[in-house]
Every structure is written in C-alpha cells, then in structure tokens.
Design a protein around this motif. Structure first.
Motif, PDB file in Angstrom:
ATOM      1  N   GLU A   1      43.251  62.720  60.291  1.00 57.20           N
ATOM      2  CA  GLU A   1      44.374  61.792  60.398  1.00 57.20           C
ATOM      3  C   GLU A   1      45.099  61.599  59.065  1.00 57.20           C
ATOM      4  N   MET A   2      44.510  62.080  57.992  1.00 59.04           N
ATOM      5  CA  MET A   2      45.088  61.913  56.659  1.00 59.04           C
ATOM      6  C   MET A   2      46.181  62.948  56.418  1.00 59.04           C
ATOM      7  N   THR A   3      46.955  62.713  55.390  1.00 57.29           N
ATOM      8  CA  THR A   3      47.972  63.685  55.011  1.00 57.29           C
ATOM      9  C   THR A   3      47.267  64.965  54.565  1.00 57.29           C
ATOM     10  N   PRO A   4      47.900  66.117  54.769  1.00 51.28           N
ATOM     11  CA  PRO A   4      47.251  67.381  54.392  1.00 51.28           C
ATOM     12  C   PRO A   4      46.765  67.407  52.941  1.00 51.28           C
ATOM     13  N   ARG A   5      47.528  66.811  52.047  1.00 51.86           N
ATOM     14  CA  ARG A   5      47.136  66.791  50.640  1.00 51.86           C
ATOM     15  C   ARG A   5      45.836  66.025  50.421  1.00 51.86           C
ATOM     16  N   LYS A   6      45.627  64.963  51.178  1.00 54.80           N
ATOM     17  CA  LYS A   6      44.429  64.138  51.017  1.00 54.80           C
ATOM     18  C   LYS A   6      43.236  64.688  51.793  1.00 54.80           C
ATOM     19  N   GLN A   7      43.510  65.510  52.819  1.00 51.92           N
ATOM     20  CA  GLN A   7      42.423  66.056  53.639  1.00 51.92           C
ATOM     21  C   GLN A   7      41.431  66.861  52.818  1.00 51.92           C
ATOM     22  N   LYS A   8      41.930  67.663  51.904  1.00 53.63           N
ATOM     23  CA  LYS A   8      41.059  68.542  51.128  1.00 53.63           C
ATOM     24  C   LYS A   8      40.002  67.747  50.366  1.00 53.63           C
ATOM     25  N   SER A   9      40.418  66.717  49.650  1.00 51.93           N
ATOM     26  CA  SER A   9      39.445  65.931  48.891  1.00 51.93           C
ATOM     27  C   SER A   9      38.551  65.118  49.823  1.00 51.93           C
ATOM     28  N   ALA A  10      39.105  64.638  50.926  1.00 51.85           N
ATOM     29  CA  ALA A  10      38.298  63.885  51.877  1.00 51.85           C
ATOM     30  C   ALA A  10      37.217  64.777  52.491  1.00 51.85           C
ATOM     31  N   LEU A  11      37.603  65.977  52.897  1.00 45.31           N
ATOM     32  CA  LEU A  11      36.628  66.884  53.496  1.00 45.31           C
ATOM     33  C   LEU A  11      35.576  67.324  52.482  1.00 45.31           C
ATOM     34  N   ARG A  12      35.967  67.480  51.238  1.00 51.21           N
ATOM     35  CA  ARG A  12      34.995  67.824  50.196  1.00 51.21           C
ATOM     36  C   ARG A  12      33.952  66.701  50.082  1.00 51.21           C
ATOM     37  N   ALA A  13      34.410  65.454  50.080  1.00 50.51           N
ATOM     38  CA  ALA A  13      33.488  64.315  49.977  1.00 50.51           C
ATOM     39  C   ALA A  13      32.608  64.203  51.218  1.00 50.51           C
ATOM     40  N   ILE A  14      33.192  64.430  52.388  1.00 49.74           N
ATOM     41  CA  ILE A  14      32.428  64.351  53.640  1.00 49.74           C
ATOM     42  C   ILE A  14      31.384  65.462  53.695  1.00 49.74           C
ATOM     43  N   ARG A  15      31.781  66.675  53.325  1.00 52.13           N
ATOM     44  CA  ARG A  15      30.810  67.794  53.309  1.00 52.13           C
ATOM     45  C   ARG A  15      29.651  67.479  52.355  1.00 52.13           C
ATOM     46  N   HIS A  16      29.978  66.968  51.179  1.00 54.38           N
ATOM     47  CA  HIS A  16      28.938  66.628  50.208  1.00 54.38           C
ATOM     48  C   HIS A  16      27.971  65.599  50.790  1.00 54.38           C
ATOM     49  N   GLU A  17      28.519  64.550  51.363  1.00 55.69           N
ATOM     50  CA  GLU A  17      27.667  63.487  51.914  1.00 55.69           C
ATOM     51  C   GLU A  17      26.840  64.011  53.083  1.00 55.69           C
ATOM     52  N   ALA A  18      27.420  64.885  53.895  1.00 55.25           N
ATOM     53  CA  ALA A  18      26.680  65.464  55.021  1.00 55.25           C
ATOM     54  C   ALA A  18      25.482  66.268  54.523  1.00 55.25           C
ATOM     55  N   ARG A  19      25.675  67.004  53.443  1.00 54.59           N
ATOM     56  CA  ARG A  19      24.543  67.751  52.856  1.00 54.59           C
ATOM     57  C   ARG A  19      23.485  66.783  52.332  1.00 54.59           C
ATOM     58  N   MET A  20      23.926  65.696  51.733  1.00 55.97           N
ATOM     59  CA  MET A  20      22.993  64.713  51.169  1.00 55.97           C
ATOM     60  C   MET A  20      22.110  64.076  52.240  1.00 55.97           C
ATOM     61  N   ILE A  21      22.624  63.965  53.460  1.00 57.05           N
ATOM     62  CA  ILE A  21      21.814  63.360  54.528  1.00 57.05           C
ATOM     63  C   ILE A  21      21.033  64.403  55.312  1.00 57.05           C
TER      64      ILE A  21
END
Length: 91
Positions: free
Chosen positions: A51-71
């Motif tokens: 739902e975020m702007t394309p520019r913000k998606q990249k950093s959001a997905l990077r943070a989500i991927r990182h957190e997913a690995r952490m769990i």
C-alpha cells in the motif's frame, strides 16, 4: 440541531499508510508474531508494504524481510509470501 463532522483520516506520507500502520508498527507486529501465525502476519505486513508508495516499498520490504528472518522464517517462505502479494513481480 446537532451536526456531526465526518471523522478525518490521519495524514499519510507513504510509509505510515495510516496512523496504525507505521513501518515500526508493522515490523513490531511481525517480531511479536506467535508460532503458527508467523506466515499470516508476514502476509499482512507485506500487504501493508504494498500500500506504500513504490519508493518506500523497497525499504519497507527490506525491514520486513529482515524481521521475518529474525523470527525464524526462511528466505523461501518469505519470498513466496512477497510474490503472492505482489502478483509474482518481485517486491
């Protein structure tokens, strides 16, 4: 006569989406997902990123991927979920 105003939506900057869906809140929700719900919560988080702007998606997905690995989710599970949300195109 009492006149009520329509509730106003919180302003958005493309990262927060809404006041309840800040990137910090999204990753916090994922970090606290209970075993058995982690994939569903990951899906919800990736949907919020979509739902975020394309520019913000990249950093959001990077943070989500990182957190997913952490769990404890593996890269294959994570990428399958991201692809399901983004219709096969890589988020």
């Amino acid at each position: 006569m009492l006149v009520t105003a329509e509730p106003q939506k919180a302003p958005t900057d493309g990262v927060t989406g809404t006041e309840n869906h800040s990137l910090g809140g999204i990753t916090f929700k994922l970090a606290n997902a209970q075993e058995g719900t982690r994939n569903d919560v990951l899906h919800w988080c990736v949907c919020r990123a979509a739902e975020m702007t394309p520019r913000k998606q990249k950093s959001a997905l990077r943070a989500i991927r990182h957190e997913a690995r952490m769990i404890g989710l593996d890269d294959q599970e994570i990428e399958k979920t991201v692809s399901s949300v983004f219709g096969g195109r890589r988020g």
